[in-house]
Design a protein around this motif. Sequence first.
Motif, PDB file in Angstrom:
ATOM      1  N   ASP A 249       0.825  -1.207   0.000  1.00  0.00           N
ATOM      2  CA  ASP A 249       0.000   0.000   0.000  1.00  0.00           C
ATOM      3  C   ASP A 249       0.859   1.257   0.000  1.00  0.00           C
TER       4      ASP A 249
ATOM      5  N   ARG B 217      -1.118   4.388  -1.437  1.00  0.00           N
ATOM      6  CA  ARG B 217      -2.383   4.357  -0.687  1.00  0.00           C
ATOM      7  C   ARG B 217      -2.171   4.552   0.815  1.00  0.00           C
TER       8      ARG B 217
ATOM      9  N   ARG C 157      -4.554  -5.056  10.146  1.00  0.00           N
ATOM     10  CA  ARG C 157      -4.230  -5.867   8.984  1.00  0.00           C
ATOM     11  C   ARG C 157      -4.007  -7.344   9.321  1.00  0.00           C
TER      12      ARG C 157
END
Length: 303
Positions: A170, A175, A189
């Motif tokens: 990411d 992101r 996560r």
Amino acid sequence: MTGWLRRRALSLYERLLERELGGAPSHVAVIQDGNRRYAESRGKEKTEGHRAGAETTEAMLRWCRDLGVEELTLYAFSTENFDRPEDEREALFDLIESKLRGFADRDEVHENGVRIRAIGEVERLPERVRDAVAYADRRTRGYDDLRLNVALAYGGRAELLNAARAAARDVAAGRLSPADIDAAELDRRLASRPTRDVDLIIRTGGDERTSNFLPWHANGNEAAVFFCTPYWPEFRRVDFLRAIRTYEAREESWRRTRARRALALVSSFRGTDLPEARRVLDRLRGSLSEEELAEAGVEGAAD
């Protein structure tokens, strides 16, 4: 000592232990080791050891409920267990499937609000086991009095690596900012997320290691660890009470250590009139004896 006297002495000792306990930990995690060695020591097939261990698992659930434990996590099948012989592996899958469905249908599970869920790489399990996981989840969804997490196809290192790699992807894709990667982000996560951090790990069977079990939620919380020699099928309620006593002793030790460190900090305010120092000292006076306060040299530190 005769069998009757031994049982009587054990019963009295168990009652004494329970009276001495101040309260149970919120989250207990168990490495159920020794099923196969239990069977081998009795000249039985290894699968019989797992079946005997499943009976202890049922008892453990009752003990947790009776003592006020809010969450129980059982290490039922690790990622390393995939390397076991196929016949033993398939027998384990059959047993896990049967027990998950059986637990989900038990009246006592519904009467006591037990929430059953699996943690781990469940997608690696055979379809029949995945179906049983989904069935238990569906049947107990909405309950929250006692949470039972069954660790299946679980490996702590792999889980942490996968979470770190996902965050790195990411970041590379723009992101996620590296500055946003903190404990809360990594925790989010993780594929296996108990409701709360682990307070106490129990391992039966004699080995003194935690075997890659819940490293984020246990080691990160500095959970107490209790190692004992009985194989899992031999684990008794009195052993569980001993484990809780170990947890309480460790909590008391940590409480005093934290209090002493805080006292040392408060002592640096000696001679000042800081309201915050007064409040801290008042709290610490309830944690340490007057002798310990005097030994720390901070009696009246904020007076």
